[in-house]
Motif scaffolding. Sequence first.
Motif, short mmCIF file in Angstrom:
data_model
loop_
_atom_site.label_atom_id
_atom_site.label_comp_id
_atom_site.label_asym_id
_atom_site.label_seq_id
_atom_site.Cartn_x
_atom_site.Cartn_y
_atom_site.Cartn_z
N GLN A 473 -13.11 3.29 3.87
CA GLN A 473 -11.61 2.86 3.68
C GLN A 473 -11.46 2.35 2.34
O GLN A 473 -12.22 1.79 1.87
CB GLN A 473 -11.03 2.31 4.93
N ALA A 602 -6.58 6.67 -0.90
CA ALA A 602 -6.29 6.56 0.34
C ALA A 602 -5.53 7.47 1.04
O ALA A 602 -4.83 8.53 0.25
CB ALA A 602 -5.38 5.18 0.38
N SER A 603 -5.14 7.70 2.26
CA SER A 603 -4.48 8.66 2.86
C SER A 603 -3.11 8.64 2.32
O SER A 603 -2.50 7.91 1.87
CB SER A 603 -4.41 8.19 4.34
N LEU A 604 -2.61 9.88 2.35
CA LEU A 604 -1.27 10.42 1.50
C LEU A 604 -0.05 9.26 2.17
O LEU A 604 0.67 8.50 1.54
CB LEU A 604 -0.76 11.70 1.77
N THR A 605 0.12 9.40 3.45
CA THR A 605 1.17 8.78 4.19
C THR A 605 0.86 7.21 4.10
O THR A 605 -0.06 6.67 4.66
CB THR A 605 1.47 9.05 5.73
N GLY A 607 0.36 5.43 1.58
CA GLY A 607 -0.56 4.98 0.42
C GLY A 607 0.34 4.29 -0.90
O GLY A 607 1.73 4.80 -0.80
N SER A 633 -5.67 11.67 0.17
CA SER A 633 -6.57 12.05 1.19
C SER A 633 -5.74 12.45 2.23
O SER A 633 -4.53 12.25 1.98
CB SER A 633 -7.45 10.77 1.35
N LEU A 634 -6.45 13.20 3.07
CA LEU A 634 -5.71 13.77 4.43
C LEU A 634 -5.20 12.49 5.17
O LEU A 634 -6.11 11.34 5.14
CB LEU A 634 -6.65 14.54 5.15
N ASN A 635 -4.49 12.87 6.04
CA ASN A 635 -3.86 11.61 7.06
C ASN A 635 -4.77 11.52 8.35
O ASN A 635 -4.26 11.73 9.31
CB ASN A 635 -2.54 11.76 7.52
N THR A 636 -6.13 11.30 7.91
CA THR A 636 -7.10 11.20 9.17
C THR A 636 -8.03 10.05 8.61
O THR A 636 -8.14 9.57 7.51
CB THR A 636 -7.87 12.49 9.25
N VAL A 638 -11.49 8.47 7.56
CA VAL A 638 -12.56 8.89 6.79
C VAL A 638 -13.74 9.47 7.57
O VAL A 638 -14.17 8.75 8.28
CB VAL A 638 -13.00 8.17 5.82
N TYR A 648 -11.54 15.97 2.99
CA TYR A 648 -10.68 14.73 3.29
C TYR A 648 -10.35 14.19 1.88
O TYR A 648 -9.04 13.92 1.78
CB TYR A 648 -11.31 13.67 4.03
#
Length: 664
Positions: A473, A602-605, A607, A633-636, A638, A648
């Motif tokens: 992360q 980092a994930s989009l949401t 970030g 990155s995707l919202n999942t 890693v 991702y």
Amino acid sequence: MTATPAPLSYAGHSLDAATLLRLYEHLLRPRLIEEKMLKQLRGGVISKWFSGIGQEAISVGCTLALEPDEYIFTMHRNLGVFTSRQVPLLQLFAQWQGKPAGFTKGRDRSFHFGSAAHHIVGMISHLGPQLALAVGTALGHKLRGEAKVSLAFTGDGGTSEGDFHEALNIAAVWKLPVIFVIENNGYGLSTPVSEQYACDSLADRAVGYGMRGLSIDGNNVLEVYETIRQLAEELRHDPAPVLVECRTFRVRGHEEASGVKYVPDELIERWQARDPLDTFSDYLRDRELLTEEHTATLTASIKAEIETALAAAAELPNVQPAVAEELEDLFAPAIAPAPTPAAASRELRFIDAISDGLREGMRAYPELVLMGQDIADYGGVFKITDGFLEDFGAGRVRNTPLCESGVIGAALGYAIGGGKAMVEMQFGDFVTCGFNQIVNNLAKLHYRWGQAADVTIRLPVGGGVGAGPFHSQTMESWFTAVPGLKIVYPSTPEDAKTLLLAALHDPNPVLYFEHKALYRSLSGEVPEGLVIAELGRARIVRPGAALSVITYGAGVHWATAAAESTGADLEIVDLRSLAPLDYAAIRATVAKTSRVIVLHEASLTGGFGGELAAWIGEHCFEQLDAPVRRVASLNTPVPFAGGLEDQYLPKSRLIDAITELLAY
């Protein structure tokens, strides 16, 4: 605590009359202040009060047993520490009334403050973290060869916190001169001790850490004073931690609004019969050391002090909010590094540049201590501190137990005592275990009462190495939302060294993010010697006119590769630090290209790109020819498998985003 407590006995001591009368006066003063504060609370002059009535013997006995320059870490009910250290009443009253003449300028209340001049460090509401700070100041004493101890208070409820375990464990492993004092007063708010722990005595826990444990009568000021005095003298010359349980009782509510309806009346009555002030004054009268006349004179004198200070406090101005002052006090002043002449350079890998910077820091700052798991003999899991143990010694290169919160707290305590600390997270992901110390202690300390927190935390972060959800992360956005932290995120070997030295030079808490995928894959020219960059300055990696890519860390290299593969006229801006942030550079590149992609790993949401995009939309809207586009990155979590991780990460979507935004 439900059993009938034994009567107090003051027999068997060898203290002289002057000491006994001194102890009595120091018991009386906080009692009289508290009684007045309860009236002030009812009158609306102060807003909250945590009463220590009936527990004064612990604070007073402990404080008078120590030297005035030995650190004490306090809790809710330790007014006797402040009065025994002769903290000015006017400043105390101003603090409790939320006036700017108090220790926190109205920014925090009651005993949530410290005073460097009096070697007192107050609590935060999370109860346990101050214990590790005492470990840090004790470490400083031991490293400097000073015959000093540190003392930290906690309550019976606080012993259930993980920070209690971590602090005691570190102190025991490092053999530090710390006295941990538990004020076992029967209840954690309304939770009785029977629901807090299952052992017979909290002192029994000491054996699990390999330290001494004592359980004493916390209402007997002589027992507290002589026990702590003897322990302190032993620990000054033979450092080792000790756990002392002081058995007492809270005869009032956790705070006054709570009340005591949940406590049986007869239990309160039994403990009131053991009141430390009343029973001690009776003892002194029986020995003809104290007369009614002496008591009346002393009481009148202290009450006059209180009234005089309260009258002066009433005349003090109230807070006048000023945005500039609030922002200015967020950080300790940082002395700009001296300009360095052009230095020779050599090619180093990213990871070697970090190591080189750390070595230069160790040479430049003799007070700098490194802490982290496996960083000594083993050299760290990434070998960044390989050879440091031989070069700088075990005192300054310290393996730590696996307890991130305790280690960060110890680093902060060491800094409070005048040191400088660097903590290495083995992996950045593990910082979650130290989150409270970072966001509630490190980040807020200077703003609250002007205490610098000279701690740098290194965080190996990032994906692209097939390490899965718990070692990949990048969590910068968890901390950019916290005022009081500085955030550094280098992308080149040169910055890896010079920004690390900037972090070490700065007296404030700095989180230094280093991308693991760059460690051995990236090389570049790195200046030799002590070359310190300026925090808060972005860098134009590649000038361009068609579209700006604002990024940091590995994103710089993804954007560079995308520019080369597409031939697009991209301007790439490397932020280098996220706090402070170079708003001027952001504004300039938006004005130049009118199209912006914000790129981060980092994930989009949630970030950091969301903050950047919002600021650009708010401040640069007229310069935009297209919406700001975030690529992240995707919202999942890693993922581990290579194909899933590639999907991702944002680099797989960057070229499409560039093409679409140029065509908008």
